[in-house]
Enzyme design. Structure first.
Site, PDB file in Angstrom:
ATOM      1  CG  HIS A  70      -0.155  -0.133   2.513  1.00  0.00           C
ATOM      2  ND1 HIS A  70       0.308   0.957   3.202  1.00  0.00           N
ATOM      3  CD2 HIS A  70       0.264  -1.216   3.213  1.00  0.00           C
ATOM      4  CE1 HIS A  70       0.953   0.543   4.283  1.00  0.00           C
ATOM      5  NE2 HIS A  70       0.940  -0.766   4.306  1.00  0.00           N
ATOM      6  CG  ASP A  71      -0.260   4.274   1.414  1.00  0.00           C
ATOM      7  OD1 ASP A  71      -1.050   5.156   1.100  1.00  0.00           O
ATOM      8  OD2 ASP A  71      -0.537   3.373   2.234  1.00  0.00           O
ATOM      9  N   GLY A  90       4.932  -1.472   2.368  1.00  0.00           N
ATOM     10  CA  GLY A  90       4.174  -0.231   2.244  1.00  0.00           C
ATOM     11  C   GLY A  90       5.069   0.995   2.205  1.00  0.00           C
TER      12      GLY A  90
END
Lengths: 258, 258
Positions: free
Chosen positions: B120-121, B138
């Site tokens: 994520h991100d 992440g």
């Protein structure tokens, strides 16, 4: 009788042997051959160019004969051959060859466990055992009866001799001569694969001979060409010695160090 | 004309370009956009929040814009944005951002090989190659033209500079500055990525400059802050030097040692 699940998509052009089972949502493309008694698990996809022998078990979501991850590949015809008796576990990816050799070969009675990857133009010999998450680069050759433990990686163009053991998590970037066990980063010689050798019927005398060969190669302080001479001198016409020497002579990447 | 296999489940709300093909058993959810000429093979799932560019090739079993692997997270309105001409091989997982309206990004012309994971991100720049089973956590940022070798884990919040090459099987736990080779355990500076830079048209003068810049950082006995000031003074007009100093300034985890 061929048993195909109602949700599987099997091309009418695919040539399936007797007693082949195809699981739910599996896909078999056109240019595929599957031998007698083989099983294709659910959600597995067998792409064009796959030649699967008899008594092969392929479990869930495997990808067989997919196109190579190689920039020189331009859609040419090539094969991915899985010989009889092999077992391919879940999420394994086997890619087909490129113009270089035209085929990727998985030998007889090979076991390839979850998430492992065998890239284009590889030659995996008979009875090799490949554990979970092993990533094998392109053009790699793995010798008969070798054991690749989990998370090991093999760099492209490397050659592994027969009855090699690679310990969990290590990485081969050079050629690994036959009969030895190795680990560490960078990969180092750690002794003979005695367990594999005994299981495969090598007797104590042969293991002793191999021990003396590898002692000369790795423990005598000689460089490779000196060690080769000494092995020739001290063992003369010995089958095991010539196997090791042939491997070293054929090695283009050089062999691993101690 | 879009080619959607009858067994694929494609939401009527999904926005598909022209010439999109969706393979058997693939699922496309509501809030998804897919550009022209992109093909999605079998068994892939494109979740809400996916924005896929044109001319992409997505193979078997890929998961895009799934909910992030963050403990206790509820479904968020965030995105996973994929550029144009991206090739995504089997079983790759790309998670969407963990914050509302956030984005996980993949640039254009990127090759993501089998089993790779993008957390994520995170973001990947243009023209990157991410080899098999690379696990990117992440909030990681990977700049343009970087190449990451197989089975390499990248720790969360790490930065990887542009034109870097990271050897397979090592662990990225600190930031890797631009234009370098990194390898070994723990990861360290292994010189300039000269081969990659030459291939991409960097002049020998530029390479020479970069060599001197990294000599100041790694070979001069100065600490990183002092080296950075020295580079700024000595190469005030060199854009490559600026890339390096800016990278060091934004680095939070510190750069890899020698």
């Amino acid at each position: 009788m061929v048993e195909i699940h109602s949700t599987a998509i099997v091309s009418t052009e695919a040539r399936l042997g007797v007693n082949v089972k195809v699981g739910p949502m599996a896909i078999i493309k056109d240019d595929v051959e599957i031998g007698d008694n083989s099983i294709i698990g659910s959600k597995s996809v067998v792409y064009d160019g796959a030649r699967i022998g008899s008594n092969v078990t392929i479990l869930n979501s495997a990808s067989i004969a997919h196109i190579p991850q190689d920039k020189k590949f331009h859609g040419e015809y090539s094969l991915c051959i899985v010989e009889p008796g092999s077992i391919i576990y879940d999420f394994v990816t086997l890619h087909r060859g490129t113009e270089a050799s035209g085929k990727t070969v998985i030998g007889k009675n090979v076991v390839i466990m979850h998430y492992s990857h065998v890239a284009h133009d590889c030659y995996i010999n008979d009875n090799v055992f490949i554990d979970n998450c092993v990533q094998i680069g392109g053009h790699v050759e793995v010798g008969t009866g070798s054991l690749l433990e989990s998370y090991t990686q093999i760099h492209q163009f490397c050659k592994l001799g027969k009855f090699v053991t690679l310990i969990t998590g290590c990485k081969a970037t050079m050629d690994v001569p036959p009969f030895i066990i190795c680990s560490d980063k960078p990969l180092k010689y750690k002794g003979l694969s005695e367990e594999l050798l005994r299981k495969s019927g090598y007797d104590e005398n042969q293991i002793k001979t191999l021990n003396s060969i590898y002692n000369i190669l790795y423990n005598s302080g000689l460089n490779i060409s000196q060690a080769k001479e000494k092995i020739k001198d001290s063992l003369g016409e010995n089958e095991l010695a010539s196997e090791v020497l042939d491997f070293i002579n054929a090695s283009s990447r050089g062999i691993i160090s101690k | 004309m879009n080619l959607i296999h009858p067994t694929a489940i494609v939401s009527s709300k999904a926005k598909l370009g022209t010439n999109v093909s969706i393979g058997p058993f693939s699922i496309i959810q509501d809030d998804v956009e897919i550009g022209d000429n992109t093909s999605i093979a079998s068994h892939s799932v494109i979740y809400n929040g996916a924005r896929i560019g044109s001319d992409c090739k997505i193979f078997q079993g890929v998961s895009i814009a799934h909910i992030p692997q963050v403990s206790g997270i509820k479904d968020v309105q965030s995105q996973a944005v994929i550029g144009n001409r991206v090739t995504i091989h089997e079983f790759v997982t790309i998670h969407k951002a963990s914050k509302e309206q956030g984005q996980t990004r993949v640039g254009s012309n990127v090759l993501l090989m089998a089993y790779a994971h993008l957390g994520h991100d995170s973001s990947i720049g243009d023209n990157c190659i991410i080899a098999n089973a690379v696990q990117i956590a992440g909030h990681v940022h990977i700049d343009d033209w970087a190449i990451i070798g197989g089975s390499t884990p990248v720790h969360q919040f790490c930065f990887v500079g542009k034109h870097c090459m990271i050897g397979g099987g090592f662990r990225v736990v600190k930031d890797v500055p631009p234009y370098v080779l990194a390898g070994e355990e723990p990861l360290r500076f292994n010189g300039l990525n000269s081969v990659g830079l030459k291939r991409r048209g960097f002049s020998s003068e530029q390479l020479e400059n970069l060599k001197h810049i990294y000599k100041l950082i790694y070979d001069s006995g100065m600490n990183v802050t002092q080296a950075k000031e020295a580079i700024k003074e000595k190469y005030s007009s060199d854009p490559l030097a600026k890339d390096v100093t800016e990278f060091i300034e934004k680095s939070k985890r510190g750069i890899i040692p020698r």
